[in-house]
Scaffold this motif. Structure first.
Motif, mmCIF file in Angstrom:
data_model
loop_
_atom_site.group_PDB
_atom_site.id
_atom_site.type_symbol
_atom_site.label_atom_id
_atom_site.label_comp_id
_atom_site.label_asym_id
_atom_site.label_seq_id
_atom_site.Cartn_x
_atom_site.Cartn_y
_atom_site.Cartn_z
ATOM 1 N N ARG A 1 -0.166 2.138 -13.914
ATOM 2 C CA ARG A 1 0.241 3.550 -13.934
ATOM 3 C C ARG A 1 1.204 3.858 -15.075
ATOM 4 N NH1 ARG A 1 -1.226 5.934 -8.969
ATOM 5 N NH2 ARG A 1 -0.773 7.847 -10.100
ATOM 6 N N ASP B 1 0.843 -1.212 0.000
ATOM 7 C CA ASP B 1 0.000 0.000 0.000
ATOM 8 C C ASP B 1 0.868 1.249 0.000
ATOM 9 O OD1 ASP B 1 -2.419 -1.297 -0.082
ATOM 10 O OD2 ASP B 1 -2.409 -1.636 2.094
ATOM 11 N N ARG C 1 2.110 1.735 -3.457
ATOM 12 C CA ARG C 1 1.067 2.308 -4.334
ATOM 13 C C ARG C 1 0.901 3.790 -4.066
ATOM 14 N NH1 ARG C 1 -1.742 -2.263 -2.574
ATOM 15 N NH2 ARG C 1 -1.330 -3.986 -4.016
ATOM 16 N N SER C 2 0.903 4.174 -2.791
ATOM 17 C CA SER C 2 0.646 5.606 -2.547
ATOM 18 C C SER C 2 1.869 6.475 -2.822
ATOM 19 C CB SER C 2 0.043 5.868 -1.154
ATOM 20 O OG SER C 2 0.564 4.985 -0.228
ATOM 21 N N LEU D 1 1.007 -2.677 -10.653
ATOM 22 C CA LEU D 1 1.082 -1.230 -10.425
ATOM 23 C C LEU D 1 1.778 -0.543 -11.605
ATOM 24 C CD1 LEU D 1 0.775 1.196 -8.430
ATOM 25 C CD2 LEU D 1 3.017 0.552 -7.495
#
Ligand code: PMP
Ligand code: GLN
Length: 394
Positions: A202, A161, A164-165, A198
């Motif tokens: 992105r 997480d 991802r952030s 990811l």
């Protein structure tokens, strides 16, 4: 401002002093301490590989500039290695580039792919040349910290997480390292799959440093990120002969990537060194073709050394994070009543006759890295036993 009033070193690199490896190896020489700091073996690699270099040198192969992308024999051997080990097929002519060690591959990849202002997400603690190469490219590093888990096999783990952030609209690429220096973490299939998802979602490039690919232990398995769905065309994979064949001074590294990415990295590489390591390229081509038994025996012997050092450090009172890969053991020094790895490592040669590396140098968040200290186990078993004896006396 006159040139004498202005610092000589440009401001992009101002925060980088001498690398910790040079500092600590110099301290080892000055004090005569056992050097478990900088990661280099104290015995050379296979005799036949050394002889292959001597033969190349004598026969005049590689004594003049080799071809820019590397000699064809080595590029082919690298492609065969990726195919045989991982089922990844690369064209030796357009998708393989030989570099002056992985260090040049890292620098060339970042200089090629990063524009000033781009963000580069990297695992922290990070190998020190990553930060310097990102800075040289004018990029901004965005660290994602691996956190210690004492319960979970006493290892450092990636928080997906957090990863991802860390990705924003300005993120250009993910800089991944598995097996990971200095923690010894080997990313799992599930973690790599999540990183790949990811990157695809992105639309990010990925540079993955896999120089310890042959140094994985127990039930850990090295999986190249390029083999995950959607990754082949967006991944620059970096390898090196230094660690796998125990010739760290030869500085033969490589990149495998799509033709477009390889061409971009080559554009930079040609102006860094143009070429390097002529005769050694011939020797590494032979080394990569060694039978599986070489790689198995190498791993087995490093595993035995890991166990001597890890057990010894635990007995000496360190908290030990047992590495699943690389040839480093990260420890926590707090059980010894210490909390500052820098001070601890600077004093250790005098106190115990051993040199180690403070992991804090690999962190932006120096506090987070403060209590961790790294020891290398790529040394003779008797050297490791002697080091452990000395540390026990602390
Ligand atoms: N990446 C990592 C993670 C390393 O530990 C090292 C040190 N061997 C390098 C890159 C540099 O490798 P080379 O000596 O081939 O330049
Ligand atoms: N990779 C080695 C380490 O982590 C050091 C290489 C170097 O001195 N730059 O110890």
């Amino acid at each position: 401002m006159t040139s004498s009033a202005r610092p000589h070193l440009n401001r992009r690199l101002a925060e980088f002093g001498t690398t910790i490896f040079a500092e600590m190896s110099a301290l080892a020489v000055a004090t005569g301490a056992i050097n478990l700091g900088q990661g280099f073996p104290d015995t050379d690699g296979p005799e036949e590989v050394r002889e292959a270099a001597v033969r190349a040198l004598r026969e005049g192969r590689g004594n003049q500039y080799p071809p820019g992308p590397g000699i064809p024999e080595l590029r082919t051997a690298i492609a065969v290695h990726q195919q045989r080990r991982y089922g990844l097929s690369y064209d030796p002519d357009t998708e393989v580039l030989v570099t002056a060690g992985a260090t040049e591959a890292i620098a060339a990849a970042l200089l090629a792919l990063v524009e000033p202002g781009d963000e580069v997400v990297a695992l922290e603690p990070y190998y020190d040349s990553y930060a310097a190469s990102i800075a040289m490219a004018g990029g901004t590093r965005v660290p994602v910290t691996l956190r210690p888990h004492v319960e979970e096999r006493a290892s450092f783990r990636l928080d997906l997480d957090e990863l991802r952030s860390a990705v924003t609209g300005r993120t250009r690429l993910l800089l991944i390292n598995t097996p990971h220096n200095p923690t010894g973490t080997v990313l799992t299939r599930a973690e790599l799959a999540a990183i790949a998802e990811l990157a695809v979602e992105r639309d990010l490039l990925v540079v993955t440093d896999e120089v310890y690919e042959h140094l994985v232990f127990d039930d850990a398995e090295h999986l190249p990120l390029a083999a995950f769905p959607g990754m082949r065309e967006r991944t620059v994979t970096i390898g090196s002969a230094g660690k796998t064949f125990s010739f760290t001074g030869w500085k033969v590294g490589w990149v495998t990537a799509s033709p477009e990415l390889t061409a971009a990295v080559r554009s930079v590489k040609q102006f860094l060194t143009y070429v390097s390591s002529g005769p050694f390229q011939y020797a590494v081509a032979e080394a990569l073709a060694l039978p599986d038994s070489y790689f198995e025996e190498f791993r087995r012997s490093m595993l035995a050394r890991r166990d001597i050092l890890a057990r010894g450090l635990a007995e000496a009172g360190f908290e030990v994070f047992r590495p699943a890969g690389t040839y480093f053991v990260t420890t926590d020094i707090r059980p010894l009543g210490e909390k500052d790895g820098f001070a601890f490592c600077r004093a250790l040669p005098q106190r115990a006759g051993v040199v180690a590396i403070p992991n804090a140098v690999f962190y932006d968040d120096r506090e987070a890295g403060a209590p961790f200290v790294r020891f290398a186990f790529c040394k003779r078993e008797e050297t490791l036993r002697e080091a452990v004896e000395r540390l026990r006396a602390l």
